[in-house]
Design an enzyme around this catalytic site. Structure first.
Site, PDB file in Angstrom:
ATOM      1  N   SER A 181       0.749  -1.200   0.072  1.00 35.30           N
ATOM      2  CA  SER A 181       0.101   0.083   0.178  1.00 35.30           C
ATOM      3  C   SER A 181       0.882   1.255  -0.221  1.00 35.30           C
ATOM      4  CB  SER A 181      -0.805   0.107   1.367  1.00 35.30           C
ATOM      5  OG  SER A 181      -1.486   1.269   1.356  1.00 35.30           O
ATOM      6  N   TYR A 233      -1.953   0.019  10.649  1.00 40.59           N
ATOM      7  CA  TYR A 233      -2.075  -0.769   9.100  1.00 40.59           C
ATOM      8  C   TYR A 233      -0.890  -0.505   8.273  1.00 40.59           C
ATOM      9  CZ  TYR A 233      -3.600  -1.350   4.370  1.00 40.59           C
ATOM     10  OH  TYR A 233      -3.708  -1.534   2.910  1.00 40.59           O
ATOM     11  N   LYS A 289       2.122  -3.324   6.828  1.00 40.28           N
ATOM     12  CA  LYS A 289       2.724  -3.656   5.064  1.00 40.28           C
ATOM     13  C   LYS A 289       4.287  -3.235   5.014  1.00 40.28           C
ATOM     14  CE  LYS A 289      -1.494  -4.431   3.216  1.00 40.28           C
ATOM     15  NZ  LYS A 289      -1.691  -5.774   2.623  1.00 40.28           N
TER      16      LYS A 289
END
Length: 268
Positions: free
Chosen positions: A124, A148, A152
């Site tokens: 991402s 989050y 990643k």
């Protein structure tokens, strides 16, 4: 060639599964359906007129993952499975670190055990954190701004280190921006369980009356209406990017941004 698509019943995973099947690959989907539906798997087969293999498992479970590798002769892995709501990750970071990091570790461990050396990771643009735009693949990753994004970035580092230690292991990291849209058939799209965290399904649910209103946050950006700018990429184009990444895998680690490179003031 047999491709394991983890999270293949999800929004991006389902569209990528279709693109893979239409490119002649055999698709094996692993998904725990925590934010998707078995109906999506059925719709994929209806759209492509092809059968696929589906395992309703959680890829943080080593025994379940090993069952797939034992029985399906996997050639490559595309790893989408993971929790993905930024706000939720701030409220419940433990779930995000466990689910998103452990799933990567379990899958790579199975890959090494069963000599599967081709791995595409769904990353991402959140990994760029506080870097200044335009984001380029060669940037050093500064501190991310939410759990989050950190999961990643951590998964990227894990995969990079494993590829460095094992020269036969090929990894592509795909960092993408804001996927929107749906398959032209209208049979699948961004249809999450519960309250959406992406913009377009939220708008759709407001139109349908499922949600009362759409709140727009931010009114002081340097844009024509004060709202933020986002780089939106159509999900079918995003899926094509995953197929291209798979078909061009070579030894080492490769990093690509997937976006249009053009910001959109959505509300203007």
């Amino acid at each position: 060639m047999n491709i394991l698509v983890t999270g293949g019943a999800g929004y991006i995973g389902s569209h990528t599964s279709i693109a893979l099947i239409e490119s002649g690959y055999n698709v094996i989907i692993a998904d725990n359906l925590c934010n998707s539906s078995r109906k999506t798997v059925e719709q994929i087969m209806k759209i492509t007129n092809k059968e696929l293999t589906f395992f309703q498992i959680d890829v943080t479970d080593p025994e379940s993952v090993e069952t797939i590798f034992e029985n399906c002769e996997i050639d490559s892995v595309i790893h989408f499975a993971g929790l993905k709501a930024v706000g939720e990750s701030v409220v419940n970071p433990l779930a995000y670190y466990y689910n998103n990091i452990v799933s990567t570790l379990v899958l790579v461990n199975a890959c090494r055990k069963y000599d599967v050396n081709r791995f595409v990771f769904s990353s991402s643009a959140t990994v760029y954190g506080n870097n200044k735009i335009p984001f380029t693949e060669s940037m050093d990753l500064l501190s991310t701004t939410n759990p989050y994004g950190e999961t990643k970035a951590m998964s990227e580092r894990i995969l990079t280190d494993i590829a460095k230690a094992n020269p036969d292991f090929s990894v592509t990291l795909l960092r993408y921006f804001n996927p929107v849209g749906a398959h032209e058939s209208g049979l699948i799209g961004d249809d999450p369980n519960g309250i959406p965290t992406n913009l377009m399904p939220y708008i759709t649910q407001v139109v349908k009356g499922k949600l009362k209103e759409l709140q727009v946050f931010g009114n002081d950006y340097p844009t024509s209406d004060g709202t933020g700018i986002r780089d939106y990429i159509h999900v079918v184009d995003l899926a094509a990017g995953h197929v291209a990444a798979l078909e061009n895998l070579s030894e080492g680690v490769h990093v690509y941004n997937l976006g249009t490179g053009k910001g959109i003031v959505f509300w203007s």
